[in-house]
Design an enzyme around this catalytic site. Structure first.
Site, short mmCIF file in Angstrom:
data_model
loop_
_atom_site.label_atom_id
_atom_site.label_comp_id
_atom_site.label_asym_id
_atom_site.label_seq_id
_atom_site.Cartn_x
_atom_site.Cartn_y
_atom_site.Cartn_z
N MET A 30 90.01 46.79 27.98
CA MET A 30 90.63 45.55 27.52
C MET A 30 89.60 44.41 27.55
O MET A 30 89.96 43.24 27.52
CB MET A 30 91.85 45.21 28.39
CG MET A 30 92.91 46.31 28.32
SD MET A 30 94.58 45.77 28.67
CE MET A 30 94.44 45.23 30.36
N HIS A 34 82.69 44.56 33.12
CA HIS A 34 81.95 44.43 34.38
C HIS A 34 81.16 45.72 34.62
O HIS A 34 81.22 46.65 33.81
CB HIS A 34 82.91 44.10 35.54
CG HIS A 34 84.09 45.03 35.64
ND1 HIS A 34 83.95 46.36 35.97
CD2 HIS A 34 85.42 44.84 35.43
CE1 HIS A 34 85.14 46.94 35.98
NE2 HIS A 34 86.05 46.04 35.65
N HIS A 37 82.81 49.07 33.97
CA HIS A 37 82.85 49.49 32.56
C HIS A 37 81.47 50.01 32.13
O HIS A 37 81.37 50.97 31.37
CB HIS A 37 83.21 48.31 31.66
CG HIS A 37 84.60 47.78 31.86
ND1 HIS A 37 84.86 46.48 32.25
CD2 HIS A 37 85.81 48.37 31.72
CE1 HIS A 37 86.16 46.30 32.33
NE2 HIS A 37 86.77 47.42 32.02
N GLN A 61 101.54 46.99 27.22
CA GLN A 61 101.47 47.44 28.61
C GLN A 61 101.68 46.31 29.62
O GLN A 61 101.60 46.52 30.82
CB GLN A 61 100.17 48.19 28.88
CG GLN A 61 98.91 47.33 28.88
CD GLN A 61 97.65 48.19 28.94
OE1 GLN A 61 97.27 48.85 27.98
NE2 GLN A 61 96.99 48.21 30.10
N GLY A 147 88.04 54.88 34.32
CA GLY A 147 87.67 54.67 35.71
C GLY A 147 88.77 55.19 36.64
O GLY A 147 89.95 55.17 36.30
N LYS A 149 89.71 53.81 39.29
CA LYS A 149 90.46 52.75 39.99
C LYS A 149 91.92 52.79 39.58
O LYS A 149 92.81 52.64 40.39
CB LYS A 149 89.87 51.37 39.70
CG LYS A 149 90.60 50.30 40.51
CD LYS A 149 89.92 48.97 40.44
CE LYS A 149 90.15 48.28 39.13
NZ LYS A 149 91.56 47.83 38.95
N GLN A 153 97.00 55.75 36.08
CA GLN A 153 96.75 55.71 34.62
C GLN A 153 96.02 56.98 34.17
O GLN A 153 96.38 57.61 33.18
CB GLN A 153 95.93 54.47 34.28
CG GLN A 153 95.33 54.50 32.88
CD GLN A 153 94.67 53.20 32.49
OE1 GLN A 153 95.35 52.24 32.15
NE2 GLN A 153 93.35 53.14 32.55
N MET A 184 85.74 46.69 41.52
CA MET A 184 85.53 45.79 40.38
C MET A 184 86.74 45.83 39.45
O MET A 184 87.31 46.88 39.19
CB MET A 184 84.28 46.18 39.62
CG MET A 184 83.07 45.88 40.44
SD MET A 184 81.61 45.72 39.43
CE MET A 184 80.39 45.50 40.71
N ARG A 187 90.35 41.36 36.61
CA ARG A 187 91.29 40.39 37.21
C ARG A 187 90.72 39.69 38.44
O ARG A 187 91.32 38.73 38.91
CB ARG A 187 92.60 41.08 37.57
CG ARG A 187 93.44 41.45 36.36
CD ARG A 187 94.85 41.88 36.76
NE ARG A 187 95.73 41.95 35.61
CZ ARG A 187 96.00 43.08 34.93
NH1 ARG A 187 95.46 44.22 35.27
NH2 ARG A 187 96.82 43.04 33.88
O1 PAF Z 1 92.42 50.54 31.72
C1 PAF Z 1 92.51 49.75 30.75
O2 PAF Z 1 91.67 48.87 30.57
C2 PAF Z 1 93.69 49.87 29.79
O3 PAF Z 1 94.84 50.23 30.47
C3 PAF Z 1 93.43 50.82 28.61
C4 PAF Z 1 93.21 52.25 29.07
C5 PAF Z 1 92.22 50.34 27.82
C6 PAF Z 1 94.64 50.83 27.67
O4 PAF Z 1 94.90 49.57 27.16
#
Ligand code: PAF
Length: 289
Positions: A30, A34, A37, A61, A147, A149, A153, A184, A187
């Site tokens: 999104m 950092h 990523h 989401q 990730g 973290k 998910q 990291m 947010r």
């Molecule tokens: O982890 C995230 O940044 C989001 O949940 C993702 C996987 C890009 C889906 O919008």
């Protein structure tokens, strides 16, 4: 590096790459990138001929009253970082192109998406699974990198990929931490200086739990009670959940074993932070044998 906003153009690029025999690796984000990523992109670079990074703050989401409108965005800085990470394509669509008028299709994973974040953020994983499956169809990667973290998910996306026979390898990489232990997260910018210090209670809780387990405490309820007591000492902390779950089913456990993962979600002020860790390492198990 190209920045593509159009869904059709991205899909055409993916088809051409596939036709030319290229492997596409994909890092969905999104944005507001950092180090965490960047570690995903590094692996993506190793794994693909064409490395695609998506930057899309996915509205489906976020629940009502959550931080969709204020979620940090900085496409210019992200582009610079992506360039340095040798990304080939940034896919940064507009919400109106991902969810055009009349949009009506959602992907819902049952079971493992229901406890933990699924319970405190209804619809969260439905939104994630919907956008991730759409992104897979648009970008057509052979490998997608996430990730650890966001432990739940990752588990939900693995389930979806398996259940829907999606031809994508799902890779989870270790949590990237600040020097003092804070996981990291984009947010983290919401935290004031004082809250930033209080936020350390998450990673400290993981360490405390591992110490307790190392000292022979295997009763999940006892460990959780101790952690909740510690977290409550932070003036701005409000616990969403502290749970010890089986790593595959995400069901609560009674006693710690090799499959145990401690999962935390704690508000520090208005900022909801998550963290997690396995509680028993392979070494500890073999040493105990
Ligand atoms: O982890 C995230 O940044 C989001 O949940 C993702 C996987 C890009 C889906 O919008």
């Amino acid at each position: 590096m190209d920045i593509i906003k159009s869904v059709t153009e991205m899909q055409q690029r993916a088809v051409s790459a596939r036709t030319a025999g290229q492997t596409i690796s994909f890092v969905p984000t999104m944005g507001f990138l950092h180090q965490g990523h960047l570690s995903l992109l590094e692996e993506g670079r190793r794994r693909g001929d064409l490395l695609v990074l998506s930057i899309f703050v996915n509205p489906t989401q976020f629940g009502p009253g959550e931080d969709l409108d204020v979620y940090p965005r900085d496409l210019e800085q992200d582009s610079q970082l992506a360039q340095q990470a040798d990304v080939d394509i940034i896919f940064a669509p507009d919400a109106k192109d991902i969810y055009p008028p009349g949009y009506a299709t959602y992907v819902n994973v049952e079971g493992i998406s229901e406890p933990l974040c699924g319970s405190s953020r209804p619809g969260h994983f439905r939104g994630i699974c919907t956008v991730v499956s759409k992104l897979f169809n648009i970008i057509q990667p052979q490998v997608a990198i996430f990730g650890n973290k966001d432990f739940q998910q990752l588990a939900v996306i693995k389930r979806m990929t398996l259940d829907m026979n999606l031809p994508v390898e799902i890779l989870g990489l270790p949590i990237f931490r600040e020097a003092d232990g804070l996981a990291m997260s984009s947010r983290n910018v919401y935290l004031t200086q004082d809250q930033r210090k209080q936020a350390l209670v998450l990673s400290q809780s993981l360490a405390t739990a591992k110490e307790l387990v190392g000292a022979g405490e295997l009763d999940c309820a006892a460990i959780i009670a101790q952690l909740k007591k510690n977290i409550a000492q932070q003036p701005d902390a409000r616990i969403d959940y502290v749970q010890i779950c089986h790593q595959l089913t995400l069901e609560d456990q009674i006693r710690v074993d090799a499959d145990s993962v401690l999962l935390l979600a704690v508000f520090i002020g208005k900022t909801r932070l998550i963290d997690n860790s396995h509680l028993v390492t392979f070494c500890e198990i073999t040493n105990n044998d």
